[in-house]
Design a protein around this motif. Structure first.
Motif, short mmCIF file in Angstrom:
data_model
loop_
_atom_site.label_atom_id
_atom_site.label_comp_id
_atom_site.label_asym_id
_atom_site.label_seq_id
_atom_site.Cartn_x
_atom_site.Cartn_y
_atom_site.Cartn_z
N ASP A 176 -2.20 5.28 -2.71
CA ASP A 176 -3.40 4.47 -2.43
C ASP A 176 -4.11 4.91 -1.15
OD1 ASP A 176 -2.65 2.60 -4.56
OD2 ASP A 176 -1.09 1.92 -3.17
N LEU A 177 -3.35 5.45 -0.22
CA LEU A 177 -3.86 5.80 1.11
C LEU A 177 -3.28 7.15 1.51
CD1 LEU A 177 -5.03 5.09 4.04
CD2 LEU A 177 -2.80 4.05 4.46
N LYS A 235 -14.50 2.89 0.38
CA LYS A 235 -13.12 2.98 0.80
C LYS A 235 -13.00 2.93 2.33
CE LYS A 235 -11.49 3.05 -3.28
NZ LYS A 235 -10.64 1.92 -3.75
N VAL A 236 -11.81 2.58 2.77
CA VAL A 236 -11.54 2.45 4.20
C VAL A 236 -11.28 3.83 4.82
CG1 VAL A 236 -9.87 1.61 5.89
CG2 VAL A 236 -10.67 0.09 4.05
N THR A 276 0.85 -1.19 0.00
CA THR A 276 0.00 0.00 0.00
C THR A 276 0.89 1.24 0.00
OG1 THR A 276 -1.72 -1.15 1.25
CG2 THR A 276 -1.82 1.24 1.21
N GLY A 278 -10.88 7.91 -4.91
CA GLY A 278 -10.67 6.47 -4.83
C GLY A 278 -9.57 6.04 -3.89
N LYS A 279 -9.27 6.87 -2.89
CA LYS A 279 -8.20 6.55 -1.95
C LYS A 279 -8.76 6.26 -0.56
CE LYS A 279 -5.16 9.66 -4.53
NZ LYS A 279 -4.67 8.59 -5.42
N HIS A 280 -8.07 5.39 0.16
CA HIS A 280 -8.38 5.15 1.56
C HIS A 280 -7.79 6.29 2.39
CE1 HIS A 280 -9.42 1.09 0.25
NE2 HIS A 280 -8.21 0.97 -0.28
N LEU A 339 -11.41 10.39 -0.71
CA LEU A 339 -12.36 9.29 -0.91
C LEU A 339 -12.97 9.34 -2.29
CD1 LEU A 339 -14.06 9.42 2.61
CD2 LEU A 339 -12.64 7.55 1.73
N ALA A 385 -17.49 7.37 2.76
CA ALA A 385 -16.85 6.05 2.90
C ALA A 385 -17.75 4.96 2.35
CB ALA A 385 -16.50 5.79 4.36
N ILE A 439 -7.73 -2.68 4.60
CA ILE A 439 -7.64 -2.47 3.15
C ILE A 439 -7.71 -3.80 2.40
CG2 ILE A 439 -6.09 -1.71 1.29
CD1 ILE A 439 -5.19 0.55 3.16
N TYR A 494 -18.18 5.50 -1.74
CA TYR A 494 -17.03 5.16 -2.57
C TYR A 494 -16.38 3.83 -2.18
CZ TYR A 494 -17.59 10.00 -4.04
OH TYR A 494 -18.11 11.17 -4.53
#
Length: 350
Positions: free
Chosen positions: A64-65, A114-115, A1, A86-88, A83, A109, A309, A112
């Motif tokens: 990614d995060l 996502k975490v 990640t 498309g990202k955590h 978010l 959250a 994730i 989308y």
């Protein structure tokens, strides 16, 4: 990640260290307005690129995060943008300035997929994790009451001054320190649904921030606050927090005690977390130090984020937990303003 850290102050450094220790994650970018802080964090994450604007992380396809370690008023804007991209996200507490912002993050959250994990690092400490394990095994029975405190004698945050500016912080010691201790106790109690709160605050030592609008009322933040919270099933919680408070030196620091039908736990002792059971009429008791896990603090937090994730864990505290915490905090501020108890408005546990 691949992780981008927004904010290179002390929380950002702690996040970077936790990421390095957790495995399966790598800091690839750092954003901060202050070059010296930015460069220092980059030195702790070899190969990471530096930028001045957190939104550059949002737009970076190689991230990614995003770990959000910014002033509170920026939590929701950056989290919502991340978010949507498309990202955590991992967000330093508090969740935001208001219930409305926490609700927006919770909804995003879900929308989308996502975490979202709030970095309530006290959940992941050694004694705290050991306590959770003991309570899950029923060693203290049903927890009926908790007492938590984070009391400083002289510890008003400095920095760039945003902590004591309500427009940027959302409040004072209650939203800063109180959110952490409230979350810890609520978590250890099993996250019961909150019903009512009664709270009081004081403002004696905190500098007053003058509003940029000459005619606007001055709205100082509290430097100490005290609350009693009632939950479903008759459970109760005492919360005390202070940036600055005249107190005996031995009372400075953190307290977390849980009182159950079969025993009690004191989380913060010189021996670590301790379980007390088999109390009798002479008040004698068996004393059991609780064994902590090997992975603790930010390393445990970031490992949990990684597991969320990849689908091995459910975010805790996740976006909905953050919303419920803000509902309790906002009810405390309503109680402080009115001088009366306040109902905790909003949705309950899922």
């Amino acid at each position: 990640t691949r992780v981008g850290i927004a904010g290179a102050g002390a929380p950002g450094i702690a996040h970077a260290q936790g990421i390095a220790q957790s495995g399966g994650m790598k800091v690839v970018a750092v954003a901060d307005l202050i070059p010296a802080r930015r460069d220092h964090l980059v030195s702790l994450a070899p190969g990471a690129r530096a930028c001045s604007d957190a939104m550059e992380l949002v737009q970076d396809a190689g991230v990614d995060l995003i770990s959000i370690c910014l002033p509170t008023h920026l939590h929701a804007p950056v989290a919502l943008a991340a978010l949507k991209a498309g990202k955590h996200v991992v967000i330093e507490p508090p969740p935001g300035l208001s219930v409305k912002e926490a609700q927006q993050i919770d909804s995003a959250a879900v929308k989308y997929g996502k975490v979202v994990v709030y970095a309530m690092q006290r959940r992941f400490g050694a004694g705290e994790q050991a306590t959770r394990q003991a309570l899950e095994k029923g060693y203290a029975g049903d927890i009926k009451h908790a007492r938590v405190a984070w009391m400083r004698t002289r510890g008003v945050p400095g920095g760039t001054g945003w902590y004591t500016d309500r427009a940027h912080s959302g409040g004072g010691a209650l939203i800063d320190l109180g959110t952490h201790m409230l979350d810890l106790a609520w978590y250890l109690m099993g996250s019961p649904a909150p019903l009512t709160v009664f709270a009081k605050s004081h403002a004696q030592f905190t500098p007053v921030q003058q509003s940029p609008a000459p005619d606007a009322p001055v709205n100082p933040v509290e430097d100490s606050a005290f609350a009693l919270i009632g939950f479903e099933g008759g459970r109760t919680l005492e919360l005390s927090c202070a940036w600055a408070f005249n107190q005996p030196p031995q009372q400075e620091g953190v307290v977390c005690r849980l009182y159950g039908t079969s025993g009690a736990v004191d989380v913060y002792t010189p021996q670590g977390a301790v379980l007390y059971r088999n109390l009798d009429s002479k008040t004698t008791t068996s004393v059991t130090p609780l064994k902590p896990p090997k992975t603790v603090h930010h390393a445990a937090l970031m490992r949990h984020v990684r597991e969320c994730i990849i689908g091995k864990a459910t975010p805790a505290p996740g976006a909905h937990d953050g919303l419920m915490l803000m509902q309790m905090i906002e009810a405390m501020y309503r109680s402080i303003e009115t001088g009366r108890s306040a109902d905790v408005k909003g949705v309950k546990s899922r």
